[in-house]
Write a protein that holds these residues in place. Structure first.
Motif, mmCIF file in Angstrom:
data_model
loop_
_atom_site.group_PDB
_atom_site.id
_atom_site.type_symbol
_atom_site.label_atom_id
_atom_site.label_comp_id
_atom_site.label_asym_id
_atom_site.label_seq_id
_atom_site.Cartn_x
_atom_site.Cartn_y
_atom_site.Cartn_z
ATOM 1 N N PRO A 165 -27.365 -96.922 65.070
ATOM 2 C CA PRO A 165 -26.509 -98.126 65.059
ATOM 3 C C PRO A 165 -26.223 -98.662 63.659
ATOM 4 C CG PRO A 165 -28.719 -98.660 65.820
ATOM 5 C CD PRO A 165 -28.639 -97.171 65.761
ATOM 6 N N GLU A 166 -27.098 -98.349 62.711
ATOM 7 C CA GLU A 166 -26.883 -98.835 61.344
ATOM 8 C C GLU A 166 -25.870 -97.995 60.578
ATOM 9 O OE1 GLU A 166 -30.256 -95.834 61.045
ATOM 10 O OE2 GLU A 166 -29.420 -97.233 62.523
ATOM 11 N N GLY A 167 -25.509 -96.839 61.139
ATOM 12 C CA GLY A 167 -24.510 -95.985 60.512
ATOM 13 C C GLY A 167 -25.039 -95.211 59.319
ATOM 14 N N LEU A 168 -24.138 -94.464 58.687
ATOM 15 C CA LEU A 168 -24.449 -93.661 57.510
ATOM 16 C C LEU A 168 -23.480 -94.030 56.405
ATOM 17 C CD1 LEU A 168 -24.713 -90.182 59.309
ATOM 18 C CD2 LEU A 168 -26.634 -91.642 58.639
ATOM 19 N N ARG A 169 -23.985 -94.164 55.211
ATOM 20 C CA ARG A 169 -23.110 -94.517 54.095
ATOM 21 C C ARG A 169 -23.139 -93.472 52.981
ATOM 22 N NH1 ARG A 169 -21.193 -96.604 57.400
ATOM 23 N NH2 ARG A 169 -20.865 -98.813 57.902
ATOM 24 N N ALA A 170 -24.176 -92.679 52.927
ATOM 25 C CA ALA A 170 -24.304 -91.663 51.878
ATOM 26 C C ALA A 170 -24.958 -90.429 52.474
ATOM 27 C CB ALA A 170 -25.141 -92.203 50.717
ATOM 28 N N LEU A 174 -28.741 -88.902 55.792
ATOM 29 C CA LEU A 174 -28.981 -87.897 56.831
ATOM 30 C C LEU A 174 -30.365 -87.279 56.722
ATOM 31 C CD1 LEU A 174 -25.494 -86.348 56.597
ATOM 32 C CD2 LEU A 174 -26.593 -86.616 58.800
ATOM 33 N N LEU A 175 -30.915 -87.293 55.528
ATOM 34 C CA LEU A 175 -32.174 -86.598 55.299
ATOM 35 C C LEU A 175 -33.342 -87.521 55.622
ATOM 36 C CD1 LEU A 175 -31.163 -84.774 52.009
ATOM 37 C CD2 LEU A 175 -30.909 -84.013 54.381
ATOM 38 N N ASP A 176 -33.362 -87.930 56.876
ATOM 39 C CA ASP A 176 -34.367 -88.843 57.415
ATOM 40 C C ASP A 176 -35.089 -88.103 58.540
ATOM 41 O OD1 ASP A 176 -35.649 -90.814 59.067
ATOM 42 O OD2 ASP A 176 -34.384 -92.344 58.157
ATOM 43 N N GLN A 177 -36.407 -88.124 58.517
ATOM 44 C CA GLN A 177 -37.175 -87.309 59.448
ATOM 45 C C GLN A 177 -36.854 -87.621 60.904
ATOM 46 O OE1 GLN A 177 -38.926 -84.745 58.297
ATOM 47 N NE2 GLN A 177 -39.121 -84.129 60.451
ATOM 48 N N TRP A 237 -27.153 -86.655 66.835
ATOM 49 C CA TRP A 237 -26.996 -88.048 66.450
ATOM 50 C C TRP A 237 -26.201 -88.220 65.159
ATOM 51 C CZ3 TRP A 237 -32.681 -90.207 67.145
ATOM 52 C CH2 TRP A 237 -33.052 -90.072 68.498
ATOM 53 N N ALA A 238 -26.113 -87.158 64.362
ATOM 54 C CA ALA A 238 -25.449 -87.294 63.061
ATOM 55 C C ALA A 238 -24.929 -85.943 62.604
ATOM 56 C CB ALA A 238 -26.425 -87.855 62.027
ATOM 57 N N ALA A 239 -23.970 -85.985 61.665
ATOM 58 C CA ALA A 239 -23.408 -84.752 61.110
ATOM 59 C C ALA A 239 -22.947 -85.019 59.682
ATOM 60 C CB ALA A 239 -22.238 -84.260 61.963
ATOM 61 N N PRO A 240 -23.229 -84.097 58.752
ATOM 62 C CA PRO A 240 -22.825 -84.295 57.360
ATOM 63 C C PRO A 240 -21.422 -83.803 57.061
ATOM 64 C CG PRO A 240 -24.131 -82.313 57.534
ATOM 65 C CD PRO A 240 -24.068 -82.909 58.918
ATOM 66 N N GLY A 241 -20.891 -82.947 57.932
ATOM 67 C CA GLY A 241 -19.592 -82.336 57.661
ATOM 68 C C GLY A 241 -18.684 -82.398 58.870
ATOM 69 N N ALA A 242 -18.632 -83.554 59.506
ATOM 70 C CA ALA A 242 -17.802 -83.719 60.703
ATOM 71 C C ALA A 242 -16.338 -83.861 60.317
ATOM 72 C CB ALA A 242 -18.248 -84.947 61.493
ATOM 73 N N VAL A 256 -19.089 -93.174 68.738
ATOM 74 C CA VAL A 256 -19.194 -92.433 67.479
ATOM 75 C C VAL A 256 -18.460 -93.203 66.376
ATOM 76 C CG1 VAL A 256 -19.411 -90.140 68.532
ATOM 77 C CG2 VAL A 256 -17.132 -91.069 68.068
ATOM 78 N N ASP A 257 -18.823 -92.891 65.132
ATOM 79 C CA ASP A 257 -18.098 -93.459 64.006
ATOM 80 C C ASP A 257 -18.143 -92.471 62.849
ATOM 81 O OD1 ASP A 257 -16.511 -95.244 62.640
ATOM 82 O OD2 ASP A 257 -17.823 -96.964 62.973
ATOM 83 N N PHE A 258 -17.380 -92.774 61.812
ATOM 84 C CA PHE A 258 -17.120 -91.806 60.736
ATOM 85 C C PHE A 258 -16.907 -92.561 59.438
ATOM 86 C CE2 PHE A 258 -14.146 -89.346 58.144
ATOM 87 C CZ PHE A 258 -14.571 -88.027 58.292
ATOM 88 N N ALA A 259 -17.385 -92.011 58.333
ATOM 89 C CA ALA A 259 -17.159 -92.610 57.015
ATOM 90 C C ALA A 259 -17.052 -91.512 55.979
ATOM 91 C CB ALA A 259 -18.299 -93.552 56.651
ATOM 92 N N LEU A 260 -16.271 -91.782 54.951
ATOM 93 C CA LEU A 260 -16.189 -90.865 53.822
ATOM 94 C C LEU A 260 -17.221 -91.267 52.781
ATOM 95 C CD1 LEU A 260 -12.351 -90.387 53.221
ATOM 96 C CD2 LEU A 260 -13.935 -88.861 54.395
ATOM 97 N N PRO A 261 -17.997 -90.313 52.275
ATOM 98 C CA PRO A 261 -18.931 -90.631 51.201
ATOM 99 C C PRO A 261 -18.181 -90.868 49.893
ATOM 100 C CG PRO A 261 -18.916 -88.282 51.600
ATOM 101 C CD PRO A 261 -18.039 -88.894 52.650
ATOM 102 N N GLU A 262 -18.912 -91.228 48.871
ATOM 103 C CA GLU A 262 -18.289 -91.538 47.582
ATOM 104 C C GLU A 262 -17.490 -90.360 47.042
ATOM 105 O OE1 GLU A 262 -19.579 -93.104 43.100
ATOM 106 O OE2 GLU A 262 -21.074 -92.884 44.695
ATOM 107 N N ASN A 263 -18.006 -89.158 47.210
ATOM 108 C CA ASN A 263 -17.299 -87.953 46.763
ATOM 109 C C ASN A 263 -16.887 -87.141 47.990
ATOM 110 O OD1 ASN A 263 -17.720 -88.405 43.918
ATOM 111 N ND2 ASN A 263 -19.864 -87.845 44.266
ATOM 112 N N PRO A 264 -15.747 -87.449 48.581
ATOM 113 C CA PRO A 264 -15.351 -86.766 49.811
ATOM 114 C C PRO A 264 -14.951 -85.318 49.572
ATOM 115 C CG PRO A 264 -13.590 -88.182 49.062
ATOM 116 C CD PRO A 264 -14.751 -88.445 48.159
#
Length: 351
Positions: A165-170, A174-177, A237-242, A256-264
């Protein structure tokens, strides 16, 4: 890089090239390119039709057809949708034989784009006035005055909003156990563009990111839509290259939701007017329309547009446009290099 020229000068150069080469193809025939832009528009209306070969989304191509024909009611736009492996051989055969069907060709195949630029056989200079508008950023979006960026798709960070629910920003998020075994990735096998994406992850997401990702035991899918559906169902639950398809599913009500990282990281669509075009004036008119605001709103809906501020395009919170997304290095996409990368990737992700 594009060398800025006046529209009339560009059109005159094109007309001369067409006259010298018989419409730019082996034994090609058909109407020559007119002189000024107004004359090109008039001649395009007389031609009455234009054909686009493209690997873009069918819904977007249909929207482009509707918008173009509304703007130019005397010209019928026909699009042929297929993969690059379907359409590029057609372009090559039509060029070689001089029996052109397509007028404009859109592709994401970086290797073929570079080979085409080196040969100089397949394209004529684009004379579209819209290219010279400052918002288009032609210096970043036009290659050798022929190929011009038209749209782009970007991969990004995606998540299931119920489980994250907190989403992903960077990417590091994703690299969370707690996400071990709950991350979805796409296999690069059979997809050179996905090979490019993984290579860029190690540059744009940080050195060693792909190896660190593999240690989390991601679930492997055969396509981007497969990852999107797995996210929507909660299978992952998550994807780095969706893909940006996640936004479409979100708008349909999926959690679901989606965000672009700083370097897309993304894949640009480039278009070019074909030297074998049977309708060279209408081809230029279509090229121009595709990069106007109206053309972009149709073609790039739910994608990255080649102009800023186009309604229905891009990703909330990001001002990235298609010109910001780098074309892949063709050397890295040669068959042997791709095969070697896939073999190493499969050892890491599939064991």
């Amino acid at each position: 890089m594009r060398v800025d020229k006046g529209v009339k000068a560009a059109a005159a150069a094109l007309a001369a090239a067409v006259a010298l080469t018989g419409c730019g193809s082996a034994g090609g025939s058909g109407p020559e390119l007119a002189g000024s832009w107004d004359e090109i528009v008039e001649a395009a209306t007389s031609e009455g039709e234009v054909t686009l070969y493209s690997n873009h989304a069918p819904a977007n191509l249909e929207a482009l057809k509707t918008a173009f024909e509304a703007r130019y009611p005397g010209i019928t736009l026909t699009y042929v949708r297929g993969t690059d492996s379907d359409l590029i051989p057609k372009v090559e055969v039509e060029n070689r034989t001089g029996n052109g069907i397509a007028d404009v060709h859109m592709t994401t195949d970086a290797g073929w784009i570079h080979r085409s630029l080196e040969s100089g056989d397949y394209s004529v200079e684009v004379a579209a006035p819209a290219i010279d508008q400052p918002d288009y950023r032609a210096a970043d979006g036009v290659l050798d005055d022929t190929f011009f960026v038209t749209s782009a798709t970007s991969i990004g960070l995606a998540w299931n909003t119920t489980h994250v629910p907190e989403g992903l920003r960077a990417p590091e998020d994703l690299l969370d156990q707690r996400l071990a075994g709950k991350i979805g990735v796409v296999t690069p096998a059979g997809y050179p563009a996905v090979v490019h994406i993984y290579r860029r992850m190690d540059i744009d997401y940080g050195s060693g990111f792909v190896d660190r990702l593999a240690a989390f035991g991601p679930r492997v899918y055969t396509s981007g839509p497969g990852v999107t559906q797995a996210l929507a169902s909660g299978e992952v639950w998550a994807a780095p290259g969706a893909s940006m398809d996640v936004l479409v599913e979100r708008d349909k009500g999926a959690p679901v939701d989606f965000a672009l990282p700083e370097n897309p990281i993304g894949i640009p669509f480039y278009s070019h007017v074909l030297s074998a075009a049977p309708n060279p004036n209408a081809a230029q008119l279509l090229a121009d329309f595709m990069i106007t605001p109206a053309g972009q709103q149709a073609l790039s809906r739910s994608y990255i547009a080649a102009l800023p501020g186009v309604p229905g395009t891009g990703v909330e919170g990001s001002d990235v446009i298609a010109q910001d997304l780098e074309l892949a290095d063709p050397g890295s996409l040669e068959a042997e290099a791709v095969e070697q990368f896939v073999s190493r990737w499969e050892q890491k992700f599939l064991g």
